[in-house]
Design an enzyme around this catalytic site. Structure first.
Site, PDB file in Angstrom:
ATOM      1  N   ARG A  92      42.036  34.178  67.959  1.00 23.40           N
ATOM      2  CA  ARG A  92      43.918  34.479  68.014  1.00 23.40           C
ATOM      3  C   ARG A  92      44.188  34.508  66.337  1.00 23.40           C
ATOM      4  O   ARG A  92      44.978  35.530  65.806  1.00 23.40           O
ATOM      5  CB  ARG A  92      44.673  33.101  68.529  1.00 23.40           C
ATOM      6  CG  ARG A  92      43.925  33.336  69.931  1.00 23.40           C
ATOM      7  CD  ARG A  92      44.547  31.558  70.215  1.00 23.40           C
ATOM      8  NE  ARG A  92      43.460  30.449  69.520  1.00 23.40           N
ATOM      9  CZ  ARG A  92      43.848  29.307  69.120  1.00 23.40           C
ATOM     10  NH1 ARG A  92      44.846  28.636  69.686  1.00 23.40           N
ATOM     11  NH2 ARG A  92      43.321  28.810  68.318  1.00 23.40           N
ATOM     12  N   HIS A 108      46.419  32.780  31.908  1.00 22.52           N
ATOM     13  CA  HIS A 108      46.550  33.575  33.110  1.00 22.52           C
ATOM     14  C   HIS A 108      46.670  34.788  33.319  1.00 22.52           C
ATOM     15  O   HIS A 108      47.496  35.049  33.209  1.00 22.52           O
ATOM     16  CB  HIS A 108      46.175  32.338  34.438  1.00 22.52           C
ATOM     17  CG  HIS A 108      46.118  33.066  36.065  1.00 22.52           C
ATOM     18  ND1 HIS A 108      47.731  33.119  36.522  1.00 22.52           N
ATOM     19  CD2 HIS A 108      45.026  33.266  36.787  1.00 22.52           C
ATOM     20  CE1 HIS A 108      47.713  33.799  38.228  1.00 22.52           C
ATOM     21  NE2 HIS A 108      45.830  33.254  37.784  1.00 22.52           N
ATOM     22  N   HIS A 128      49.314  35.091  30.997  1.00 18.29           N
ATOM     23  CA  HIS A 128      50.391  34.234  31.578  1.00 18.29           C
ATOM     24  C   HIS A 128      49.968  32.216  30.624  1.00 18.29           C
ATOM     25  O   HIS A 128      48.779  32.131  31.117  1.00 18.29           O
ATOM     26  CB  HIS A 128      50.979  33.843  32.285  1.00 18.29           C
ATOM     27  CG  HIS A 128      51.835  35.476  32.301  1.00 18.29           C
ATOM     28  ND1 HIS A 128      52.322  36.008  32.987  1.00 18.29           N
ATOM     29  CD2 HIS A 128      52.538  36.088  31.499  1.00 18.29           C
ATOM     30  CE1 HIS A 128      52.883  36.930  33.430  1.00 18.29           C
ATOM     31  NE2 HIS A 128      52.357  37.833  32.293  1.00 18.29           N
ATOM     32  N   TYR A 168      50.592  30.061  44.061  1.00 16.45           N
ATOM     33  CA  TYR A 168      50.359  29.110  43.194  1.00 16.45           C
ATOM     34  C   TYR A 168      51.269  28.283  42.947  1.00 16.45           C
ATOM     35  O   TYR A 168      52.140  28.189  43.054  1.00 16.45           O
ATOM     36  CB  TYR A 168      49.623  30.485  41.766  1.00 16.45           C
ATOM     37  CG  TYR A 168      51.520  30.588  41.280  1.00 16.45           C
ATOM     38  CD1 TYR A 168      51.791  30.204  39.914  1.00 16.45           C
ATOM     39  CD2 TYR A 168      51.832  32.210  41.187  1.00 16.45           C
ATOM     40  CE1 TYR A 168      52.690  31.041  38.923  1.00 16.45           C
ATOM     41  CE2 TYR A 168      52.517  33.115  40.823  1.00 16.45           C
ATOM     42  CZ  TYR A 168      52.846  32.320  40.156  1.00 16.45           C
ATOM     43  OH  TYR A 168      53.799  33.127  38.984  1.00 16.45           O
ATOM     44  N   LYS A 195      46.664  25.517  37.435  1.00 16.70           N
ATOM     45  CA  LYS A 195      47.629  26.245  38.294  1.00 16.70           C
ATOM     46  C   LYS A 195      45.856  26.273  39.499  1.00 16.70           C
ATOM     47  O   LYS A 195      45.005  26.435  39.488  1.00 16.70           O
ATOM     48  CB  LYS A 195      47.687  27.911  37.863  1.00 16.70           C
ATOM     49  CG  LYS A 195      49.218  27.736  37.234  1.00 16.70           C
ATOM     50  CD  LYS A 195      49.146  29.626  36.934  1.00 16.70           C
ATOM     51  CE  LYS A 195      50.422  29.986  35.523  1.00 16.70           C
ATOM     52  NZ  LYS A 195      50.337  30.633  35.110  1.00 16.70           N
ATOM     53  N   LYS A 218      57.315  42.709  29.030  1.00 10.99           N
ATOM     54  CA  LYS A 218      56.723  41.805  27.956  1.00 10.99           C
ATOM     55  C   LYS A 218      55.055  41.284  27.795  1.00 10.99           C
ATOM     56  O   LYS A 218      54.766  41.412  26.250  1.00 10.99           O
ATOM     57  CB  LYS A 218      56.905  39.974  28.907  1.00 10.99           C
ATOM     58  CG  LYS A 218      56.685  38.531  28.262  1.00 10.99           C
ATOM     59  CD  LYS A 218      56.899  37.454  28.832  1.00 10.99           C
ATOM     60  CE  LYS A 218      55.391  36.775  29.757  1.00 10.99           C
ATOM     61  NZ  LYS A 218      56.073  36.173  30.373  1.00 10.99           N
ATOM     62  N   ASP A 219      54.510  41.765  28.966  1.00  8.53           N
ATOM     63  CA  ASP A 219      53.067  41.760  28.635  1.00  8.53           C
ATOM     64  C   ASP A 219      53.418  43.306  28.169  1.00  8.53           C
ATOM     65  O   ASP A 219      52.099  43.091  27.349  1.00  8.53           O
ATOM     66  CB  ASP A 219      52.427  41.734  30.465  1.00  8.53           C
ATOM     67  CG  ASP A 219      52.705  40.736  31.205  1.00  8.53           C
ATOM     68  OD1 ASP A 219      53.278  39.377  30.026  1.00  8.53           O
ATOM     69  OD2 ASP A 219      52.481  40.286  31.932  1.00  8.53           O
ATOM     70  N   ARG A 242      50.024  41.439  36.209  1.00  7.38           N
ATOM     71  CA  ARG A 242      50.038  40.533  35.026  1.00  7.38           C
ATOM     72  C   ARG A 242      49.488  39.477  34.602  1.00  7.38           C
ATOM     73  O   ARG A 242      48.894  38.665  34.779  1.00  7.38           O
ATOM     74  CB  ARG A 242      51.256  39.639  36.515  1.00  7.38           C
ATOM     75  CG  ARG A 242      52.264  40.351  36.993  1.00  7.38           C
ATOM     76  CD  ARG A 242      52.806  39.212  38.494  1.00  7.38           C
ATOM     77  NE  ARG A 242      53.547  40.282  39.877  1.00  7.38           N
ATOM     78  CZ  ARG A 242      54.955  40.614  39.397  1.00  7.38           C
ATOM     79  NH1 ARG A 242      55.513  40.069  38.366  1.00  7.38           N
ATOM     80  NH2 ARG A 242      55.519  41.151  39.697  1.00  7.38           N
ATOM     81  N   GLU A 270      43.466  25.193  55.543  1.00  9.29           N
ATOM     82  CA  GLU A 270      43.947  23.933  54.839  1.00  9.29           C
ATOM     83  C   GLU A 270      43.873  24.505  53.552  1.00  9.29           C
ATOM     84  O   GLU A 270      42.783  24.429  52.708  1.00  9.29           O
ATOM     85  CB  GLU A 270      42.712  23.037  55.012  1.00  9.29           C
ATOM     86  CG  GLU A 270      43.949  21.707  54.756  1.00  9.29           C
ATOM     87  CD  GLU A 270      43.529  19.995  55.314  1.00  9.29           C
ATOM     88  OE1 GLU A 270      42.370  19.345  54.646  1.00  9.29           O
ATOM     89  OE2 GLU A 270      44.102  19.371  56.442  1.00  9.29           O
ATOM     90  N   GLN A 311      55.651  22.643  41.810  1.00  6.31           N
ATOM     91  CA  GLN A 311      56.121  23.753  41.647  1.00  6.31           C
ATOM     92  C   GLN A 311      55.099  24.556  42.111  1.00  6.31           C
ATOM     93  O   GLN A 311      54.047  24.426  42.544  1.00  6.31           O
ATOM     94  CB  GLN A 311      56.457  24.561  40.304  1.00  6.31           C
ATOM     95  CG  GLN A 311      57.465  25.343  40.504  1.00  6.31           C
ATOM     96  CD  GLN A 311      57.337  25.988  38.877  1.00  6.31           C
ATOM     97  OE1 GLN A 311      57.895  25.490  38.284  1.00  6.31           O
ATOM     98  NE2 GLN A 311      57.675  27.093  38.407  1.00  6.31           N
ATOM     99  N   ASP A 312      55.927  25.742  43.655  1.00  9.99           N
ATOM    100  CA  ASP A 312      54.783  26.767  43.889  1.00  9.99           C
ATOM    101  C   ASP A 312      55.211  28.228  43.800  1.00  9.99           C
ATOM    102  O   ASP A 312      56.685  27.647  43.800  1.00  9.99           O
ATOM    103  CB  ASP A 312      55.000  26.127  45.695  1.00  9.99           C
ATOM    104  CG  ASP A 312      54.065  25.642  46.407  1.00  9.99           C
ATOM    105  OD1 ASP A 312      53.278  24.267  45.326  1.00  9.99           O
ATOM    106  OD2 ASP A 312      53.920  25.222  47.439  1.00  9.99           O
ATOM    107  N   ASN A 313      54.868  29.060  43.421  1.00  8.07           N
ATOM    108  CA  ASN A 313      55.525  30.166  43.357  1.00  8.07           C
ATOM    109  C   ASN A 313      55.015  31.195  44.562  1.00  8.07           C
ATOM    110  O   ASN A 313      53.616  31.203  44.395  1.00  8.07           O
ATOM    111  CB  ASN A 313      55.632  30.570  42.351  1.00  8.07           C
ATOM    112  CG  ASN A 313      55.647  29.696  41.021  1.00  8.07           C
ATOM    113  OD1 ASN A 313      57.006  28.895  41.066  1.00  8.07           O
ATOM    114  ND2 ASN A 313      55.544  29.407  40.157  1.00  8.07           N
TER     115      ASN A 313
END
Length: 181
Positions: free
Chosen positions: A23, A117, A61, A130, A70, A167-168, A58, A28, A46-48
């Site tokens: 299936r 990161h 940072h 993250y 993170k 920015k990067d 990316r 977890e 906070q979750d992103n």
């Protein structure tokens, strides 16, 4: 779950137990008690979730105030994920570690505060999730140049030239960046 130390103290590769059958699968991805028993007593606030196309890079940072720990993972696609030690007092200052995270391998990486990161998308697209130990603080948000020769990250070939934010693309090299003491 299996937790493996990387070449940078504090940066940890986490492989959850995956239960699969015809299936699909179950895993977890976060359990406060299990992680605390494994020595990671973390308080996430906070979750992103980001989705990026092949070749999007990316990073690198970090936040000077309210530095973030993170716990990162990919639910669809694949990325090359990188952590760089940017604590001047560290014997590992300027060193990096990178791992492939994907929706297939289910691996996670924990990056503690004091590290920059970034990630490069290797698949057609990738969903990157993250959990952060501090809230996003725009005034203290910083970047370091992704291809700084003093760091020397060996980015894999994604099949296209890296796609960067403005920015990067304008980020300073490590020796010119504001970093941690």
């Amino acid at each position: 779950m299996t937790i493996t130390a990387t070449a940078l103290p504090g940066v940890l590769l986490i492989e959850p137990r995956v239960f699969g059958d015809a299936r699909g699968f179950f895993l977890e991805s976060w359990n406060r008690r299990s992680f605390a028993e494994a020595g990671l007593d973390l308080d996430f606030v906070q979750d992103n979730h980001s989705r990026s196309a092949r070749g999007v890079l990316r990073g690198l940072h970090y936040q000077l105030r309210q530095p973030q720990g993170k716990l990162v993972r990919v639910t669809q696609g694949a990325v090359f994920d990188v952590a760089v030690d940017i604590r001047r007092s560290s014997p590992h200052f300027g060193r990096w570690v990178g791992v492939e995270l994907s929706g297939d391998n289910h691996r996670m990486l924990y990056i503690p505060p004091g590290f920059a990161h970034g990630f490069l998308v290797l698949s057609d697209s990738a969903d990157f999730l993250y959990k952060c130990t501090s809230l996003y603080d725009p005034p203290s948000d910083r970047s370091i140049c992704w291809n700084d020769p003093d760091i020397g990250i060996d980015w894999p070939d994604a099949g296209v030239a890296p796609i960067l934010s403005a920015k990067d693309a304008a980020a300073p090299r490590l020796h010119d960046a504001e970093v941690f003491a």
